[in-house]
Design a protein around this motif. Sequence first.
Motif, PDB file in Angstrom:
ATOM      1  N   GLY A 165      23.809  51.750  46.592  1.00 18.08           N
ATOM      2  CA  GLY A 165      22.780  50.908  45.994  1.00 18.08           C
ATOM      3  C   GLY A 165      23.121  49.434  45.943  1.00 18.08           C
ATOM      4  O   GLY A 165      22.346  48.644  45.383  1.00 18.08           O
ATOM      5  N   ILE A 166      24.293  49.063  46.450  1.00 20.24           N
ATOM      6  CA  ILE A 166      24.633  47.625  46.460  1.00 20.24           C
ATOM      7  C   ILE A 166      24.794  47.175  47.905  1.00 20.24           C
ATOM      8  O   ILE A 166      24.735  47.988  48.839  1.00 20.24           O
ATOM      9  CB  ILE A 166      25.923  47.361  45.660  1.00 20.24           C
ATOM     10  N   HIS A 191      25.585  42.382  44.552  1.00 21.03           N
ATOM     11  CA  HIS A 191      24.563  42.703  43.553  1.00 21.03           C
ATOM     12  C   HIS A 191      23.916  44.044  43.926  1.00 21.03           C
ATOM     13  O   HIS A 191      24.015  44.516  45.071  1.00 21.03           O
ATOM     14  CB  HIS A 191      23.505  41.606  43.514  1.00 21.03           C
ATOM     15  N   GLY A 192      23.280  44.624  42.935  1.00 25.11           N
ATOM     16  CA  GLY A 192      22.590  45.902  43.154  1.00 25.11           C
ATOM     17  C   GLY A 192      22.725  46.817  41.930  1.00 25.11           C
ATOM     18  O   GLY A 192      23.049  46.362  40.823  1.00 25.11           O
ATOM     19  N   ARG A 193      22.520  48.124  42.169  1.00 25.15           N
ATOM     20  CA  ARG A 193      22.588  49.098  41.079  1.00 25.15           C
ATOM     21  C   ARG A 193      23.641  50.144  41.415  1.00 25.15           C
ATOM     22  O   ARG A 193      23.802  50.548  42.562  1.00 25.15           O
ATOM     23  CB  ARG A 193      21.232  49.755  40.879  1.00 25.15           C
ATOM     24  N   ALA A 203      25.187  41.996  38.845  1.00 24.15           N
ATOM     25  CA  ALA A 203      25.815  41.075  39.802  1.00 24.15           C
ATOM     26  C   ALA A 203      27.296  41.024  39.491  1.00 24.15           C
ATOM     27  O   ALA A 203      27.699  41.097  38.320  1.00 24.15           O
ATOM     28  CB  ALA A 203      25.189  39.686  39.710  1.00 24.15           C
ATOM     29  N   TRP A 204      28.108  41.001  40.572  1.00 22.89           N
ATOM     30  CA  TRP A 204      29.560  40.971  40.403  1.00 22.89           C
ATOM     31  C   TRP A 204      30.149  39.821  41.207  1.00 22.89           C
ATOM     32  O   TRP A 204      29.635  39.429  42.256  1.00 22.89           O
ATOM     33  CB  TRP A 204      30.171  42.298  40.897  1.00 22.89           C
ATOM     34  N   SER A 205      31.268  39.314  40.689  1.00 22.94           N
ATOM     35  CA  SER A 205      32.049  38.286  41.396  1.00 22.94           C
ATOM     36  C   SER A 205      33.383  38.901  41.760  1.00 22.94           C
ATOM     37  O   SER A 205      34.118  39.379  40.877  1.00 22.94           O
ATOM     38  CB  SER A 205      32.270  37.057  40.512  1.00 22.94           C
ATOM     39  N   ALA A 206      33.712  38.943  43.019  1.00 25.52           N
ATOM     40  CA  ALA A 206      34.936  39.586  43.499  1.00 25.52           C
ATOM     41  C   ALA A 206      35.779  38.569  44.249  1.00 25.52           C
ATOM     42  O   ALA A 206      35.264  37.669  44.915  1.00 25.52           O
ATOM     43  CB  ALA A 206      34.595  40.767  44.397  1.00 25.52           C
ATOM     44  N   SER A 207      37.126  38.773  44.104  1.00 26.90           N
ATOM     45  CA  SER A 207      38.094  37.969  44.863  1.00 26.90           C
ATOM     46  C   SER A 207      38.938  38.915  45.675  1.00 26.90           C
ATOM     47  O   SER A 207      39.397  39.950  45.179  1.00 26.90           O
ATOM     48  CB  SER A 207      38.968  37.139  43.923  1.00 26.90           C
ATOM     49  N   TYR A 208      39.182  38.579  46.936  1.00 29.55           N
ATOM     50  CA  TYR A 208      39.905  39.463  47.858  1.00 29.55           C
ATOM     51  C   TYR A 208      41.078  38.707  48.458  1.00 29.55           C
ATOM     52  O   TYR A 208      40.987  37.504  48.777  1.00 29.55           O
ATOM     53  CB  TYR A 208      38.972  39.931  49.003  1.00 29.55           C
ATOM     54  N   PHE A 209      42.230  39.449  48.630  1.00 28.28           N
ATOM     55  CA  PHE A 209      43.381  38.876  49.325  1.00 28.28           C
ATOM     56  C   PHE A 209      44.096  39.986  50.072  1.00 28.28           C
ATOM     57  O   PHE A 209      44.036  41.159  49.698  1.00 28.28           O
ATOM     58  CB  PHE A 209      44.325  38.166  48.345  1.00 28.28           C
ATOM     59  N   ARG A 210      44.759  39.606  51.138  1.00 27.07           N
ATOM     60  CA  ARG A 210      45.407  40.590  52.008  1.00 27.07           C
ATOM     61  C   ARG A 210      46.763  40.961  51.436  1.00 27.07           C
ATOM     62  O   ARG A 210      47.488  40.114  50.894  1.00 27.07           O
ATOM     63  CB  ARG A 210      45.581  40.004  53.406  1.00 27.07           C
ATOM     64  N   LEU A 211      47.128  42.274  51.594  1.00 26.12           N
ATOM     65  CA  LEU A 211      48.438  42.782  51.168  1.00 26.12           C
ATOM     66  C   LEU A 211      49.326  42.884  52.396  1.00 26.12           C
ATOM     67  O   LEU A 211      48.999  43.571  53.365  1.00 26.12           O
ATOM     68  CB  LEU A 211      48.279  44.156  50.518  1.00 26.12           C
TER      69      LEU A 211
END
Length: 1005
Positions: A165-166, A191-193, A203-211
Amino acid sequence: MIPIATALIQGDGRILHWSPDAEALLGYTAAEAVGAPAAQLLATEDQRPEVLALFEQILSGHHWAGVFPVLHREGHFVNLEFRTHPVAGPGGVPLVLAVASDVTVLRRIQADLAVLDGFFTQSPVGMAVYDDDLRFVRLNEALARVNGVSVAEHLGRRISDILPGINGSEIEAVMRHVLATGEPVLDARSHGRTPGDPGHDHAWSASYFRLEDPPGEVHGVSSTIVDVTDRFRAESAAARAQERLSLLVDATASIGTTLDLHTTARELADAMVPRVADLSGVFALDRLVSGVPDDGRMRVRRLALAASDPSYPVGVLPVDAVYEIQPDSPYARAMTSGRTVVVPSWQLPPLTTGLDMVSLREYLGRRSRSVRITPLVARGAVLGMVVYSRRGERESFAEADITLGDELASRAAVAIDNARLYTLERAAAEDRRKALDEAHAATGRLALLNEAGGRIGTTLDLPRTAEELVEVVIPRFADFVTVDLLEAVLTGEGTPVVPAFGPAMLRAVAVGEIDANGVRAPGGQLTGAADPVGGVSESAALYAQSLRSGRSILVAEVDEENLATIVASPDRIQPALESGIHSYLMVPLVARGRVLGGAEFMRMRNPEAFNAADVALGEELAARAAVCMDNARLYRRERDTALTLQRSLLPQHVHHPPGLEIAYRYLPASLLSEVGGDWFDVVPLPCGRVALVVGDVTGHGLRAAAMMGQLRTVARTLITLDMDPARVLRRLDEAATMAAEGAAEGQYATCVVLVLDPVDLLCTAACAGHVPPLVTAPDGTLTVLDLPPGAPLGVGGVPFESVEFRLPPEGLVVLCTDGLVERRDRDLDDGLETLRATVAEQRGDLEHSCDAVLASLVTGTREDDIAVIMARARRIGPDRIATLALTGDRALVGRARRFVRHTLDGWGLATLVDQAELLTSELVTNALVHAGAPTQLRLFRNQALTVEVSDVDGHAPRLRRALEDDEGGRGMHLVNEMAHRWGSRATPRGKLVWFELELPLGSAD
């Protein structure tokens, strides 16, 4: 990664294998460690017993694990955690395998793992770790609660599988980018359900980084996720508000960018379409645009029209069309009330008759739409209206659209009013500018005329005056100028006359042209095509027409056709066209009713054409220059006349007596000054003497030259009477006084007279207010004669005094006028000093010395005449003079006769012996009888033979008639009859009686 060191030790305690991690932990390289006893290499002396005992125990088959401090290569201890194992080598040889790691690193890793576990288990923020296929590897409970799916259900699955749903595909695209590039991504929105709250959008705020590990091996992606639903909603609301504000700012920013009415109206129409409406027209009250007041009826003028559909019939709705508004129409109501009027499109009749209602309905669509008529109000006054509407297929005006339309109309009204006011002010300013330009042009013309008055005619030189006219008018009045004069004006022969027919012969006297930088420069395209300065040519047809009529001719716009009448020859047409000449003015030079020539003015780089004011200015400039040129012409004619008179009165031939070298110079004043009254004369006297005269009459011109001629004639006459210089000056003073009687103003003269006897070098001089003579000896010693200065001739009643002096052998005497030593920039004393220094240096030829004096003292323009005489005494040889001393006895008569005969025979003058003997005996006898006693007999040969008899008596001999019975009294009668001429003069010791005999032909030098 944790470094794990491994080492294999033989039964004798020597190291058999040493791993790279061991090298990293303890510093010893494999080359240093292999073969070395381990106990000696890695333990201190205190530790070795314990280490060897432990080694024996392990070697016997007992495993050992624990922490032991090991000595580093650099001398410090490293705590290592060991795992040791006894192993059998090849052939059953016992070996010990030791595996060790740094205790500090292990503890740090354990602490990091504890912190990481704490993050995952205790953080309220969702956290997750994904492998390189983007599958969940680990996540915390916070994220599982957000997603509404347990931790176990996440592991091994992707986001798109768990949360359909997102926007899962977008999230996975971001993670792939991070995985591929290693660049972290912050605040990536999704965003979504989710199953955790299926009934609401989040709504979400995400941060991504490589391992990735230290060696660089990539293991996956980690993320942190925060629910920002409330912030997202606030940001969305703010974005919508910002969007509306930006729309308003963008629309209004494009309105009023200029102060032009039509442009501002067009900007309003373009801002309305298509953002607010599909069709928009902007109208202004016609009286505000045209300036014509209403006659009781309201009229509007269409200023702009915009339509989103290119098929709209804008051709029948022209801009600037004026329409009359009916008092009961919606348009009138809107502008009268100052409020927006909304009318259904079917009920609003079009203003134009070119668009019928059927065509309008077809364009607007079948669905009825409202038309909004918004008045344009600024500063409390209605300026016009904006009419706008939408087509049928488009949604109706929303509240935001209405607000935007009203705001645009409000701002446009202010801009239109500003443009209206600016237009009015611009018109007024333009009127003021024109008035100022006219005043400035008039001021400029007056300034140019004023400047011309000071710069034209500074000299009495014709070419220079013409050049001054060119200098004044370039570049302020014209870009190219020529000044030509009739030949008679330049030659001074006759009266200048313009021929009644055909061209006139003219001489170019000045040419000027500006260059590309706007300054006058030599050469130039038109200059090369025009007559060079000094060149003579026939005038062009237009030029001759202007000269004959005496009137200016203006060709405001020059083209190839009329250029043919301007230039003197066809080959000059093309250069004139290429130079860009576009305006031409020909002005005749007229002075005192006579045409002297003409001046041509042309413009190439100045874009303004000549006008009537320029013609008046050109005529005034030309008139001033013409008067100055005519003054120069008349002056030159008078000067030439005076110079001719003056030269005719100066000596044409100068007498050069033996024993005296004479050089002289006369320089008239330069062309810029009038002829002066300077003169000089060399008057021969009996007995080889000579009188040097230099004088200067005050003033210039014909009157001064005439006065000079009178004084020179009187002086020459008086000097030939053998008068003393002082007596000569007294008689000259009387003559000058008489000549000045009846004149409007007095005229005076200065003069110096010097009588020089080259035989005995005795000089007698007198001065009348003149520059004193200079005398120099052969050794360079120079003296300025200290003569009584006297007063100038013509003052009257002032005595003059003669002074005697003896000239040194080979000495030099210099007489000059004040024009040689005095100038405006140099006083008399400085000039005399320069003259002294120059004369003292002269040793050679007297002519060269005269030139050297002029070269050092005469520079630039001469303001006065210059006269200078130099005389140098030379030794007289025995072929020129013979002297006999006489005593008082009677025998001297015979001795004198013999001396005369002997001398004349020696000189080759035998034909004169008898005559000379007879007359000499008569003079000697007369001196014996009547004058006491003769003292000296002297024979002097020059242009004639001169015989002198000196005695001690001061009374001059006189002729008396002898009676028939007188025995004497006939001697002087005999001298008077037989001599060419005779005379006497007083000397300091008595007198001297002389006679002259003409030399035979061919014997005179």
